[in-house]
Write an enzyme that holds these catalytic residues in place. Sequence first.
Site, PDB file in Angstrom:
ATOM      1  N   PHE A   1     -72.495-118.594 -20.794  1.00 11.35           N
ATOM      2  CA  PHE A   1     -72.621-119.401 -22.187  1.00 11.35           C
ATOM      3  C   PHE A   1     -71.970-120.675 -22.196  1.00 11.35           C
ATOM      4  O   PHE A   1     -72.040-121.531 -22.980  1.00 11.35           O
ATOM      5  CB  PHE A   1     -72.144-118.368 -23.201  1.00 11.35           C
ATOM      6  CG  PHE A   1     -70.682-118.445 -23.462  1.00 11.35           C
ATOM      7  CD1 PHE A   1     -69.964-119.369 -24.125  1.00 11.35           C
ATOM      8  CD2 PHE A   1     -69.969-117.377 -22.754  1.00 11.35           C
ATOM      9  CE1 PHE A   1     -68.831-119.350 -24.104  1.00 11.35           C
ATOM     10  CE2 PHE A   1     -68.420-117.418 -22.818  1.00 11.35           C
ATOM     11  CZ  PHE A   1     -68.132-118.292 -23.281  1.00 11.35           C
TER      12      PHE A   1
ATOM     13  N   LYS B   1     -83.351-117.693 -16.707  1.00 14.88           N
ATOM     14  CA  LYS B   1     -82.814-116.677 -17.682  1.00 14.88           C
ATOM     15  C   LYS B   1     -81.376-117.028 -18.223  1.00 14.88           C
ATOM     16  O   LYS B   1     -80.392-116.884 -17.767  1.00 14.88           O
ATOM     17  CB  LYS B   1     -82.550-115.105 -17.121  1.00 14.88           C
ATOM     18  CG  LYS B   1     -82.800-114.055 -18.017  1.00 14.88           C
ATOM     19  CD  LYS B   1     -82.024-113.910 -19.139  1.00 14.88           C
ATOM     20  CE  LYS B   1     -80.490-113.483 -18.861  1.00 14.88           C
ATOM     21  NZ  LYS B   1     -79.469-113.731 -19.999  1.00 14.88           N
TER      22      LYS B   1
ATOM     23  N   GLU C   1     -78.178-115.274 -23.272  1.00 14.19           N
ATOM     24  CA  GLU C   1     -78.691-115.176 -24.666  1.00 14.19           C
ATOM     25  C   GLU C   1     -77.752-115.677 -25.739  1.00 14.19           C
ATOM     26  O   GLU C   1     -78.351-115.557 -26.761  1.00 14.19           O
ATOM     27  CB  GLU C   1     -78.809-113.401 -24.531  1.00 14.19           C
ATOM     28  CG  GLU C   1     -77.764-112.941 -24.480  1.00 14.19           C
ATOM     29  CD  GLU C   1     -76.922-112.511 -23.146  1.00 14.19           C
ATOM     30  OE1 GLU C   1     -77.270-113.353 -22.196  1.00 14.19           O
ATOM     31  OE2 GLU C   1     -75.950-111.631 -23.159  1.00 14.19           O
ATOM     32  N   ARG C   2     -76.656-116.049 -25.275  1.00 14.89           N
ATOM     33  CA  ARG C   2     -76.010-116.714 -26.508  1.00 14.89           C
ATOM     34  C   ARG C   2     -76.026-118.080 -26.852  1.00 14.89           C
ATOM     35  O   ARG C   2     -75.549-118.579 -28.002  1.00 14.89           O
ATOM     36  CB  ARG C   2     -74.302-116.369 -26.065  1.00 14.89           C
ATOM     37  CG  ARG C   2     -74.245-114.778 -25.975  1.00 14.89           C
ATOM     38  CD  ARG C   2     -72.725-114.513 -25.981  1.00 14.89           C
ATOM     39  NE  ARG C   2     -72.349-114.600 -24.533  1.00 14.89           N
ATOM     40  CZ  ARG C   2     -71.011-114.006 -24.269  1.00 14.89           C
ATOM     41  NH1 ARG C   2     -70.217-113.683 -25.262  1.00 14.89           N
ATOM     42  NH2 ARG C   2     -70.576-113.951 -23.042  1.00 14.89           N
TER      43      ARG C   2
ATOM     44  N   SER D   1     -69.451-114.113 -15.228  1.00 15.50           N
ATOM     45  CA  SER D   1     -68.368-113.110 -15.208  1.00 15.50           C
ATOM     46  C   SER D   1     -68.609-112.299 -13.830  1.00 15.50           C
ATOM     47  O   SER D   1     -69.259-112.200 -13.112  1.00 15.50           O
ATOM     48  CB  SER D   1     -68.331-112.152 -16.408  1.00 15.50           C
ATOM     49  OG  SER D   1     -69.310-111.297 -16.554  1.00 15.50           O
TER      50      SER D   1
ATOM     51  N   CYS E   1     -64.691-122.291 -16.609  1.00 13.97           N
ATOM     52  CA  CYS E   1     -64.401-121.586 -15.451  1.00 13.97           C
ATOM     53  C   CYS E   1     -63.175-122.413 -14.801  1.00 13.97           C
ATOM     54  O   CYS E   1     -62.379-122.074 -14.063  1.00 13.97           O
ATOM     55  CB  CYS E   1     -65.285-121.331 -14.719  1.00 13.97           C
ATOM     56  SG  CYS E   1     -66.226-122.766 -13.972  1.00 13.97           S
TER      57      CYS E   1
ATOM     58  N   GLU F   1     -58.734-112.484 -16.798  1.00  8.04           N
ATOM     59  CA  GLU F   1     -59.270-113.909 -17.109  1.00  8.04           C
ATOM     60  C   GLU F   1     -59.121-113.960 -18.743  1.00  8.04           C
ATOM     61  O   GLU F   1     -59.847-113.125 -19.540  1.00  8.04           O
ATOM     62  CB  GLU F   1     -60.498-114.260 -16.657  1.00  8.04           C
ATOM     63  CG  GLU F   1     -61.158-115.752 -17.110  1.00  8.04           C
ATOM     64  CD  GLU F   1     -62.612-115.759 -16.494  1.00  8.04           C
ATOM     65  OE1 GLU F   1     -63.409-114.720 -16.457  1.00  8.04           O
ATOM     66  OE2 GLU F   1     -62.712-116.997 -16.234  1.00  8.04           O
TER      67      GLU F   1
HETATM   68  P1  NAD Z   1     -71.612-113.129 -18.572  1.00  5.54           P
HETATM   69  O1  NAD Z   1     -71.465-112.695 -17.065  1.00  5.54           O
HETATM   70  O2  NAD Z   1     -71.409-112.207 -19.893  1.00  5.54           O
HETATM   71  O3  NAD Z   1     -73.052-113.797 -18.564  1.00  5.54           O
HETATM   72  C1  NAD Z   1     -73.450-114.449 -17.786  1.00  5.54           C
HETATM   73  C2  NAD Z   1     -75.211-113.987 -17.536  1.00  5.54           C
HETATM   74  O4  NAD Z   1     -75.256-112.589 -17.161  1.00  5.54           O
HETATM   75  C3  NAD Z   1     -75.818-114.077 -18.937  1.00  5.54           C
HETATM   76  O5  NAD Z   1     -77.027-114.644 -18.723  1.00  5.54           O
HETATM   77  C4  NAD Z   1     -75.914-112.642 -19.026  1.00  5.54           C
HETATM   78  O6  NAD Z   1     -76.918-112.292 -20.014  1.00  5.54           O
HETATM   79  C5  NAD Z   1     -75.968-111.700 -17.933  1.00  5.54           C
HETATM   80  N1  NAD Z   1     -74.935-110.661 -17.825  1.00  5.54           N
HETATM   81  C6  NAD Z   1     -73.818-110.396 -18.531  1.00  5.54           C
HETATM   82  N2  NAD Z   1     -73.374-109.265 -18.398  1.00  5.54           N
HETATM   83  C7  NAD Z   1     -74.378-108.417 -17.548  1.00  5.54           C
HETATM   84  C8  NAD Z   1     -74.235-107.417 -16.943  1.00  5.54           C
HETATM   85  N3  NAD Z   1     -73.422-106.490 -17.019  1.00  5.54           N
HETATM   86  N4  NAD Z   1     -75.350-106.911 -15.902  1.00  5.54           N
HETATM   87  C9  NAD Z   1     -76.522-108.083 -15.968  1.00  5.54           C
HETATM   88  N5  NAD Z   1     -76.200-109.151 -16.425  1.00  5.54           N
HETATM   89  C10 NAD Z   1     -75.328-109.467 -17.201  1.00  5.54           C
HETATM   90  O7  NAD Z   1     -70.597-114.552 -18.579  1.00  5.54           O
HETATM   91  P2  NAD Z   1     -70.326-115.586 -19.776  1.00  5.54           P
HETATM   92  O8  NAD Z   1     -69.371-114.674 -20.719  1.00  5.54           O
HETATM   93  O9  NAD Z   1     -71.672-115.970 -20.460  1.00  5.54           O
HETATM   94  O10 NAD Z   1     -69.728-116.565 -19.042  1.00  5.54           O
HETATM   95  C11 NAD Z   1     -68.043-116.588 -18.817  1.00  5.54           C
HETATM   96  C12 NAD Z   1     -67.916-116.144 -17.609  1.00  5.54           C
HETATM   97  O11 NAD Z   1     -68.474-117.213 -16.496  1.00  5.54           O
HETATM   98  C13 NAD Z   1     -66.390-116.507 -17.268  1.00  5.54           C
HETATM   99  O12 NAD Z   1     -66.157-115.477 -16.505  1.00  5.54           O
HETATM  100  C14 NAD Z   1     -66.359-117.644 -16.559  1.00  5.54           C
HETATM  101  O13 NAD Z   1     -65.245-117.968 -15.644  1.00  5.54           O
HETATM  102  C15 NAD Z   1     -67.410-117.704 -15.618  1.00  5.54           C
HETATM  103  N6  NAD Z   1     -67.864-118.973 -15.119  1.00  5.54           N
HETATM  104  C16 NAD Z   1     -67.787-119.365 -14.003  1.00  5.54           C
HETATM  105  C17 NAD Z   1     -68.388-120.650 -13.428  1.00  5.54           C
HETATM  106  C18 NAD Z   1     -67.915-120.982 -12.005  1.00  5.54           C
HETATM  107  O14 NAD Z   1     -68.679-121.778 -11.510  1.00  5.54           O
HETATM  108  N7  NAD Z   1     -67.154-120.023 -11.231  1.00  5.54           N
HETATM  109  C19 NAD Z   1     -68.572-121.414 -14.330  1.00  5.54           C
HETATM  110  C20 NAD Z   1     -68.907-121.018 -15.693  1.00  5.54           C
HETATM  111  C21 NAD Z   1     -68.655-119.769 -16.097  1.00  5.54           C
END
Ligand code: NAD
Length: 519
Positions: free
Chosen positions: A172, A196, A199-200, A249, A304, A404
């Site tokens: 997101f 994909k 969703e947020r 994440s 991140c 985090e």
């Molecule tokens: P998230 O993992 O909750 O969501 C990311 C995607 O994964 C979404 O499309 C979501 O629908 C899907 N998803 C979420 N939980 C899932 C699960 N258990 N099983 C399958 N799919 C799932 O992440 P977020 O909260 O949207 O983003 C924040 C996180 O992303 C933070 O941890 C941040 O550090 C990380 N991030 C990392 C980078 C990088 O380049 N290292 C860049 C941006 C964000």
Amino acid sequence: FLVAKQLTRVVGRESQRFYASASVPTTKLYINGEFVESKTDKWIDLPNPATNELVTRVPVSTQDEMEAAVAGAKEAYKTWSKTTPLTRQGLMFNLQNIIKRDIKKLAANITEEQGKTLVDAEGDVMRGLQVVEHCCSITSLQLGESLQGIAKDMDLVSYRTPLGVTAGITPFNFPAMIPLWMFPMALVCGNTMVMKPSERDPGATMMLMEMTQEAGFPSGIVQVIHGAHDSVNFICDNPDIKAISFVGSDQAGTHIYERGSKNGKRVQSNMGAKNHGVIMPDANKESTINQLVGAAFGAAGQRCMALSTAVFVGEAKEWIPEIVERASKLSVNVGTAPGADLGPLISPAAKEKVLRLVQSGVDEGADLLLDGRDVQVPGYEKGNFVGPTVLHKVKPDMQCYTEEIFGPVLVSTEVDTLDDAIELINNNPYGNGTAIFTTNGATARKFTQEIDVGQIGVNVPIPVPLPMFSFTGSRGSFRGDTNFYGKQGINFYTQVKTVTQMWSQQDAGVSKPTTAFPK
Ligand code: NAD
């Protein structure tokens, strides 16, 4: 209020094509060049983080819809993969122009759905746009290699060829930049892609799809499905998807890496972080304090690469009161407010998590030097706001250090020497980013050489590499072996095909069968 909300949407006339005109606005799917209403009975509410009023409802795509998206991308691959690099380059130039023209529209959508300030949202688009600009060099980037005359009349040539249907799963926090790390790179190499988005806040991805249409991208080469876990699992399991790019994440990233790899796919997975900034006593005080405060609290800490942990070496600890004072003066407001420094967190749950971790720090003995937990934003009392917060004297075993936080919270600690700082950082499981502030070249050199983190800033607080390089987070922040964008991105989205060929003017002179392996 939904109707009123729709009338006041700031995303522009194009939005009419992917939001329904019925009383409840919905986000569409994008399949085979059409924005289509989902037939699902499961919807995810998307509220504006500054008000918690509904902006749109996001469908959880049905199995049929997801299969149609992959089938369309597979069909489109047959012709798209045969287009010339010049054709793909031309389309990227078109897309670049359109995104540039519409930066403000994209930013307005990002602020509405994600919450960050308008100026920060423009940065989100700009950093993604730079990837598109880099893709315009595909005629050089996708070059293979050759060696003439490796034997008599024999030459070797290698080509970088596309993989097939690929998939992109995004978080997101950068609704434009991260999708732009993925689909332009995949497409310009000759792949097709199923996206994909989070969703947020999928609105920016949908606007980018409109832009690909306007740019002349053929139907089916990039598709969008929506949803959460089930849609992600569909991607991990579908045999026609050859590679997955994921950013998000740890929990999701580890799951996707393992499930996707087990199914034979190439996976690159960028995950969480805990980025340390080391402040040496010889640093330029003024700019170091400003850079630290900006990088800790910008985007409400939801980056991140946010510099979320400060390590003060020796006398540098005397600057802490000034850091606290400057942080306390940042303006917390709705992202559209002029002069806002940080907007709301993405959701009430995210706010709750931040408050819980701040409290755990207090309970475990850290000093709460600045407390933003009760911040009030007049007119936006229902928003997910948290003000800048500073927890000092944090120890490595405290929860606010091991987890985090992903909010506007700077955790800090004091150490005696640079060696202590390096040891602390190298003992942390994450390896996304780090920075050192110093005026001493030898100190900087020692740090960059001994630190085990993939992206390092020297007097640069958020060292995100430009797209001609690659995003090289390491250790606990990354799974896979080929990073995002740049040369590594090209490698991720292509495979090497090598041709050994012999062309002789006369008969090649092979007079009898040879069964020995050629030497
Ligand atoms: P998230 O993992 O909750 O969501 C990311 C995607 O994964 C979404 O499309 C979501 O629908 C899907 N998803 C979420 N939980 C899932 C699960 N258990 N099983 C399958 N799919 C799932 O992440 P977020 O909260 O949207 O983003 C924040 C996180 O992303 C933070 O941890 C941040 O550090 C990380 N991030 C990392 C980078 C990088 O380049 N290292 C860049 C941006 C964000």
